[in-house]
Design a protein around this motif. Structure first.
Motif, PDB file in Angstrom:
ATOM      1  N   ARG A 273       0.842  -1.207   0.000  1.00 47.99           N
ATOM      2  CA  ARG A 273       0.000   0.000   0.000  1.00 47.99           C
ATOM      3  C   ARG A 273       0.877   1.257   0.000  1.00 47.99           C
ATOM      4  O   ARG A 273       1.072   1.892   1.032  1.00 47.99           O
ATOM      5  CB  ARG A 273      -0.922   0.036   1.213  1.00 47.99           C
ATOM      6  CG  ARG A 273      -1.880  -1.131   1.308  1.00 47.99           C
ATOM      7  CD  ARG A 273      -2.845  -0.968   2.476  1.00 47.99           C
ATOM      8  NE  ARG A 273      -3.949  -0.067   2.153  1.00 47.99           N
ATOM      9  CZ  ARG A 273      -4.090   1.157   2.595  1.00 47.99           C
ATOM     10  NH1 ARG A 273      -3.177   1.703   3.363  1.00 47.99           N
ATOM     11  NH2 ARG A 273      -5.148   1.873   2.270  1.00 47.99           N
ATOM     12  N   THR A 329      -7.269  -0.159  -5.686  1.00 48.01           N
ATOM     13  CA  THR A 329      -7.493   1.202  -5.179  1.00 48.01           C
ATOM     14  C   THR A 329      -6.371   2.100  -5.671  1.00 48.01           C
ATOM     15  O   THR A 329      -5.194   1.760  -5.539  1.00 48.01           O
ATOM     16  CB  THR A 329      -7.505   1.221  -3.635  1.00 48.01           C
ATOM     17  OG1 THR A 329      -8.491   0.307  -3.158  1.00 48.01           O
ATOM     18  CG2 THR A 329      -7.819   2.616  -3.116  1.00 48.01           C
ATOM     19  N   ALA A 332      -6.732   7.125  -3.512  1.00 51.48           N
ATOM     20  CA  ALA A 332      -7.650   7.287  -2.383  1.00 51.48           C
ATOM     21  C   ALA A 332      -7.045   8.238  -1.354  1.00 51.48           C
ATOM     22  O   ALA A 332      -5.826   8.259  -1.159  1.00 51.48           O
ATOM     23  CB  ALA A 332      -7.944   5.936  -1.745  1.00 51.48           C
ATOM     24  N   GLU A 334      -6.659   9.182   2.543  1.00 51.10           N
ATOM     25  CA  GLU A 334      -6.821   8.662   3.898  1.00 51.10           C
ATOM     26  C   GLU A 334      -6.516   9.766   4.904  1.00 51.10           C
ATOM     27  O   GLU A 334      -5.446  10.384   4.847  1.00 51.10           O
ATOM     28  CB  GLU A 334      -5.893   7.470   4.147  1.00 51.10           C
ATOM     29  CG  GLU A 334      -6.390   6.192   3.511  1.00 51.10           C
ATOM     30  CD  GLU A 334      -5.606   4.965   3.937  1.00 51.10           C
ATOM     31  OE1 GLU A 334      -6.097   3.855   3.685  1.00 51.10           O
ATOM     32  OE2 GLU A 334      -4.517   5.123   4.516  1.00 51.10           O
ATOM     33  N   ALA A 344      -2.552   3.999  -2.563  1.00 48.88           N
ATOM     34  CA  ALA A 344      -3.001   3.003  -3.540  1.00 48.88           C
ATOM     35  C   ALA A 344      -2.849   1.621  -2.922  1.00 48.88           C
ATOM     36  O   ALA A 344      -2.058   1.413  -1.991  1.00 48.88           O
ATOM     37  CB  ALA A 344      -2.191   3.096  -4.826  1.00 48.88           C
ATOM     38  N   ASP A 345      -3.619   0.667  -3.426  1.00 53.26           N
ATOM     39  CA  ASP A 345      -3.477  -0.756  -3.077  1.00 53.26           C
ATOM     40  C   ASP A 345      -2.989  -1.503  -4.306  1.00 53.26           C
ATOM     41  O   ASP A 345      -3.580  -1.362  -5.388  1.00 53.26           O
ATOM     42  CB  ASP A 345      -4.815  -1.358  -2.661  1.00 53.26           C
ATOM     43  CG  ASP A 345      -5.161  -1.105  -1.212  1.00 53.26           C
ATOM     44  OD1 ASP A 345      -4.299  -1.311  -0.359  1.00 53.26           O
ATOM     45  OD2 ASP A 345      -6.306  -0.710  -0.948  1.00 53.26           O
TER      46      ASP A 345
END
Length: 464
Positions: A273, A329, A332, A334, A344-345
Motif C-alpha cells: 500500500r 485502489t 484514495a 486517507e 493506492a493498493d
C-alpha cells in the motif's frame, strides 16, 4: 516443545494496558494498531524470546553467534522446518517480530552509505517469541498464545498469568507522565538552504532522465529527557496509526506511528500500500475540506503515486502468478490526525513455492521510500542526503510460522539512544516539486513526533 495453547485473557485490560507492565523488559515488543480501522484490526505483544536472527555489520548472527550464509537463506529454511499451522483467525500465534533496516536493503543492492551511523544498530533483528498477547481492536477481545518452546505451554501460560497478576498488584497501570512537558533541542542535519540546494541537484538528475521520482530524507537529532515509553504513549494517543510499534531492545528503543504497509501476506494473497502525497489537516472544517480537495486534485501527487504503483507492480510480478497483479485502489485519500495521505493498493497472488521471505526480498526497500528506477534512486539518495538512514524507511512487523507476514514501512518513527531521539522525515520529489514547499512538508510530518516529545505543540516556523 509441547502443543501450543491459545485462550482468552482472564484480565479485563487491553493489549496497550498489559504492555505497560512489560515496557521496560528487554526484547518486549508491541505491534500497535492504535488507529482502529480496516487496516488496524489487531495489536500484538511478543514476550519470552527464544531465538534471534540478526545481521550486524554485514555478519549474520544466530542467537548472537556468527554464522556463514545470508539471513534470507536461514530464515526461509527455519520457517519451513518449524512450520506451525494457525488454527485461529488471529494474525499471529507463533513466529517472530522484528525489523529490517534501510541500510540492509542498501547492502543487498551492493551499496554502502557514505555516512557514519548515528550509533551501532543491527541492520536486521528478528526475535522469535514463545508467548503472545493478541487484541482484536474492534471488539477488544484479548487472547494469550503460549507455544511451549521454553517450557511446556501449560506451565508458560500459568507463569505469564501469574506474572501479570503480580505486576498489576505491584503497580496497577504504571504512570507514564503523559502530561509532563519536556525541553527538547532539535538539530536538523541540514539548513533550509542546503536542503534546497540538494533538491535542485536531485531535480537535475530527474530532468536528465536518471530517475522519475525519488524520496528525499532529512534526519533530526533531538535531545530530550522524555522517557521513550511516555513518548510512545503520547504518540499513540494523539496520532493513532494502524502500523505502530514499540520495540524495547535495552540499549535502544524504537517508537513508530507508521501508517504505511510494505507487505501483507495471507495464504497466497499479497498486498502492498504505497503512500505518495501529503497535506496537513485544516484548523477548521472548511480549511480541512479545502486541503483534502487540493491533495485529491494534485496532478503532481497523482503522477508521483502512479510512478510508484508501476514500480510496485513490477516488483510483485517477480513473485506472483501471471495476470494476478492488480490495483484495486488508486488515488484514495486517507485522513490521519495531522495529515491527509494519497494512497493506492497493489495486490497479487503468490506463485507456488514463493514465501514471505521471497516477497520481502522482492519488495524491499519499498518503492515509495526509494524512487523509480529503484537502484539509481538509492544511489542518488546516498549521494545527496546528509545522513545515514539506518532503520528509517526499513520495515517493522512479524513473520508467522504459518508462512504469513505483515510488515510496515518505517516512517513517523524515532529511535531512542542515550537521551537522543533520531527521527527521519522525507517526501517524494519529482520535476514539479517546489523546494520551499518540500522543506516545510518535512517539518509538518515531524510535528506530531516533536509535539509528543515536548508534551505541547511544537512550532517549527522558526526553522523555515
Amino acid at each position: 516443545m509441547t502443543e501450543p495453547l491459545i485462550c482468552h485473557s482472564p484480565f479485563p485490560y487491553t493489549a496497550s494496558q498489559l504492555f505497560a507492565l512489560f515496557a521496560d523488559e528487554r526484547d518486549a515488543v508491541f505491534l500497535d494498531s492504535s488507529l482502529t480501522n480496516h487496516l488496524g484490526r489487531y495489536s500484538i505483544i511478543g514476550l519470552v524470546p527464544y531465538h534471534r536472527v540478526s545481521v550486524e555489520q554485514g555478519q549474520l548472527k544466530i542467537d548472537g553467534k556468527a554464522r556463514e550464509g545470508t539471513a534470507e537463506t536461514y530464515l526461509k529454511a527455519y520457517l519451513k522446518k518449524h512450520y506451525q499451522a494457525n488454527p485461529t483467525d488471529l494474525p499471529l500465534t507463533a513466529g517472530a517480530i522484528g525489523y529490517v533496516s534501510y541500510d540492509y536493503g542498501l547492502a543487498r543492492y551492493g551499496m554502502k552509505s557514505r555516512h557514519a551511523p548515528a550509533f551501532p544498530l543491527p541492520d536486521m533483528n528478528w526475535v522469535f517469541y514463545d508467548f503472545f498477547i493478541i487484541e482484536h481492536r474492534q471488539s477488544h477481545a484479548v487472547w494469550f498464545a503460549a507455544n511451549g518452546q521454553t517450557m511446556p505451554a501449560e506451565a508458560l501460560l500459568a507463569q505469564m498469568k501469574e506474572k501479570i497478576r503480580t505486576r498489576l498488584q505491584e503497580r496497577p497501570f504504571p504512570r507514564t507522565g503523559e502530561n509532563t512537558q519536556y525541553a527538547i533541542t532539535v538539530q536538523p542535519d541540514s539548513t533550509c538552504e542546503n536542503y534546497q540546494r540538494a533538491l535542485k541537484k536531485l531535480r537535475d538528475y530527474i530532468v536528465a532522465g536518471d530517475v522519475y521520482v525519488t524520496n528525499f530524507t532529512s534526519t533530526f537529532h533531538v535531545q530530550s529527557h522524555c522517557p521513550p515509553y511516555t513518548f510512545f504513549s503520547r504518540l499513540r494517543r494523539d496520532n493513532p496509526s494502524p502500523f505502530g510499534a514499540y520495540l524495547q531492545y535495552g540499549s535502544h528503543q524504537i517508537i513508530s506511528a507508521s501508517m504505511e504497509r510494505l507487505l501483507c501476506l495471507r495464504d497466497d494473497q499479497i498486498e502492498t500500500r504505497p503512500i505518495k502525497g501529503t497535506r496537513r489537516r485544516g484548523k477548521t472544517y472548511t480549511e480541512d475540506e479545502k486541503l483534502r480537495q487540493e491533495l485529491a486534485q494534485s496532478q503532481k501527487d497523482q503522477s508521483e503515486l502512479l510512478m510508484i504503483v508501476d514500480l510496485e507492480r513490477n516488483d510483485l510480478h517477480k513473485i506472483c502468478r501471471p495476470g494476478s497483479v492488480s490495483v484495486p485502489t488508486l488515488f484514495a485519500i486517507e485522513p490521519y490526525a495531522t495529515v491527509f495521505h494519497l494512497i493506492a493498493d497493489v495486490t497479487g497472488t503468490l506463485r507456488p513455492g514463493q514465501t514471505a521471505i521471497d516477497a520481502l526480498t522482492a519488495l524491499f526497500p519499498g518503492g515509495s521510500i526509494t524512487g523509480a528506477p529503484k537502484q539509481r534512486a538509492m544511489e542518488i539518495i546516498d549521494e545527496l542526503e546528509f545522513s545515514r538512514r539506518q532503520l528509517y524507511t526499513g520495515t517493522i512487523g512479524y513473520l508467522s510460522l504459518d508462512g504469513n507476514c505483515d510488515l510496515n514501512i518505517v516512517i513517523r518513527t524515532a529511535v531512542h539512544h542515550d537521551d537522543q531521539y533520531i527521527i527521519g522525515v522525507g517526501g517524494g520529489i519529482t520535476a514539479e516539486s517546489d523546494e520551499a514547499f518540500e522543506y516545510e512538508e518535512i517539518w509538518q510530518k515531524a510535528k506530531a513526533l516533536l509535539s509528543a516529545l515536548k508534551g505541547d505543540t511544537f512550532n517549527y516556523e522558526s526553522y523555515l
